[in-house]
Scaffold this motif. Sequence first.
Motif, mmCIF file in Angstrom:
data_model
loop_
_atom_site.group_PDB
_atom_site.id
_atom_site.type_symbol
_atom_site.label_atom_id
_atom_site.label_comp_id
_atom_site.label_asym_id
_atom_site.label_seq_id
_atom_site.Cartn_x
_atom_site.Cartn_y
_atom_site.Cartn_z
ATOM 1 N N PRO A 136 46.488 49.180 54.243
ATOM 2 C CA PRO A 136 46.105 47.936 53.517
ATOM 3 C C PRO A 136 45.193 48.209 52.211
ATOM 4 N N VAL A 137 45.089 47.894 51.317
ATOM 5 C CA VAL A 137 44.704 47.966 50.084
ATOM 6 C C VAL A 137 42.847 47.654 50.186
ATOM 7 N N ALA A 138 42.773 46.494 50.643
ATOM 8 C CA ALA A 138 41.434 46.141 51.166
ATOM 9 C C ALA A 138 41.599 44.836 51.983
ATOM 10 N N LEU A 139 40.232 44.632 52.609
ATOM 11 C CA LEU A 139 40.012 43.687 53.273
ATOM 12 C C LEU A 139 38.683 42.660 52.958
ATOM 13 N N TYR A 140 38.842 41.411 52.819
ATOM 14 C CA TYR A 140 37.886 40.682 52.275
ATOM 15 C C TYR A 140 37.270 39.635 53.235
ATOM 16 N N LEU A 141 36.197 39.531 53.366
ATOM 17 C CA LEU A 141 35.468 38.492 54.000
ATOM 18 C C LEU A 141 35.421 37.307 52.975
ATOM 19 N N VAL A 142 35.830 35.987 53.092
ATOM 20 C CA VAL A 142 35.849 35.250 52.081
ATOM 21 C C VAL A 142 35.194 33.775 52.415
ATOM 22 N N ARG A 143 34.837 32.975 51.549
ATOM 23 C CA ARG A 143 34.291 31.802 51.736
ATOM 24 C C ARG A 143 34.832 30.826 50.712
ATOM 25 N N GLY A 144 35.022 29.579 50.917
ATOM 26 C CA GLY A 144 35.595 28.686 49.950
ATOM 27 C C GLY A 144 35.888 27.385 50.270
ATOM 28 N N TRP A 145 36.976 26.689 49.653
ATOM 29 C CA TRP A 145 37.259 25.124 50.089
ATOM 30 C C TRP A 145 38.632 25.109 50.245
ATOM 31 N N VAL A 146 39.601 24.039 50.804
ATOM 32 C CA VAL A 146 40.557 23.932 50.785
ATOM 33 C C VAL A 146 40.624 22.201 50.650
ATOM 34 N N GLU A 147 41.541 21.821 49.981
ATOM 35 C CA GLU A 147 41.497 20.188 49.662
ATOM 36 C C GLU A 147 43.105 19.938 50.277
ATOM 37 N N LEU A 148 42.977 19.142 51.189
ATOM 38 C CA LEU A 148 44.205 18.742 51.912
ATOM 39 C C LEU A 148 44.327 17.241 51.741
ATOM 40 N N ARG A 149 45.117 16.699 50.850
ATOM 41 C CA ARG A 149 45.472 15.301 50.535
ATOM 42 C C ARG A 149 44.287 14.381 50.286
ATOM 43 N N GLY A 150 43.494 15.084 49.378
ATOM 44 C CA GLY A 150 42.287 14.366 48.883
ATOM 45 C C GLY A 150 41.100 14.774 49.662
ATOM 46 N N VAL A 151 40.948 15.441 50.657
ATOM 47 C CA VAL A 151 39.838 15.556 51.401
ATOM 48 C C VAL A 151 39.507 17.148 51.374
ATOM 49 N N ARG A 152 38.321 17.495 51.017
ATOM 50 C CA ARG A 152 38.095 18.848 50.514
ATOM 51 C C ARG A 152 37.205 19.245 51.700
ATOM 52 N N ARG A 153 37.298 20.541 52.419
ATOM 53 C CA ARG A 153 36.755 21.006 53.499
ATOM 54 C C ARG A 153 36.133 22.455 52.976
#
Length: 330
Positions: free
Chosen positions: A301-318
Amino acid sequence: MRRILLLISLLLAVGVACDRPANDADRAAGKGDAGPAAARAPAAYERRMLFLARSQDRPVVALFDFTTFDDGARLHRAVRAWRGEGDRGWDSVFVAAWEDEPVRAPWLIVPHGPFRLLVGDDGEVEALVYRGERGELRLLPAPEFAAWSRGRGTQLRLRSARLVQDDAHTPGVLLDVQLARELPRGNARGRAASATDPGTSGASPARALLYDEAYITDGEELHVALTGAPGADDVLWVIAGPEERVVEGARLEDGAAENDDPREPNAVWRIAAPDAALEGELRAAGRPLELATSDALGPAPVALYLVRGWVELRGVRRPVYGLVRRGKAW
């Protein structure tokens, strides 16, 4: 004379009976009749278990990565395991590479050195165990609660799981990834040689395919798995409570990083999907775990990242958190 013959017959019968359990164990492990090497096409097998704790505040993550390259004559195996926690970064748990004789089921995980596993009667892995100088680490998968597959070469499964380090128990969810594909016969030995010695002539690691893999969750009912691995063809698998959907042609696109530090390449990604009902953005949380291509078998593997963010599914962002793995395949 009859007594002597009878005694010899009894001894032979006992010898055969005593040897039977050993033969049965070899068959259960896939040993013994592996078939002619020339009849088997070279193949690559990968299995990864990506663990995410259910706490978003300070997520605990772990990755067990298994690779087997079958060149038709030998099996070239590797196992790598890491544990990460929030902004504290990564700890390497175990890295090893070795060769095995051909077996009938080369894709199965096998123990090696301080790494052990427990397998149930149904063939499912019940525990991955590392016992070493740093103590003990256990990953305990439960039965799957969702699964998706594409043919015989790609399988994704979600399981509840527990990560146990010494006396600390961390509940979470596990993405179990299994990939398999045949390879051209021409460069099989060159590929195997370049795997353990990057300076060896043969198949160049530069020819390996770069792809992304991600597993993110909101810690409750949303699970999103994305893989661009060969054979998966850029697929996004979404579990949102009782709803399950697969989005074809989805991928991670590199975004603009927040700084120009060359040690943090591609620190922002956007989830690009043809389905406009789903979108998202992920940002690296802390430094990535970067790996050299010669730390174990093949293109690591080139790299492993811990990530945070958001996903919007059918207008609902989580809000979501998870792992992004930038890797290579044969």
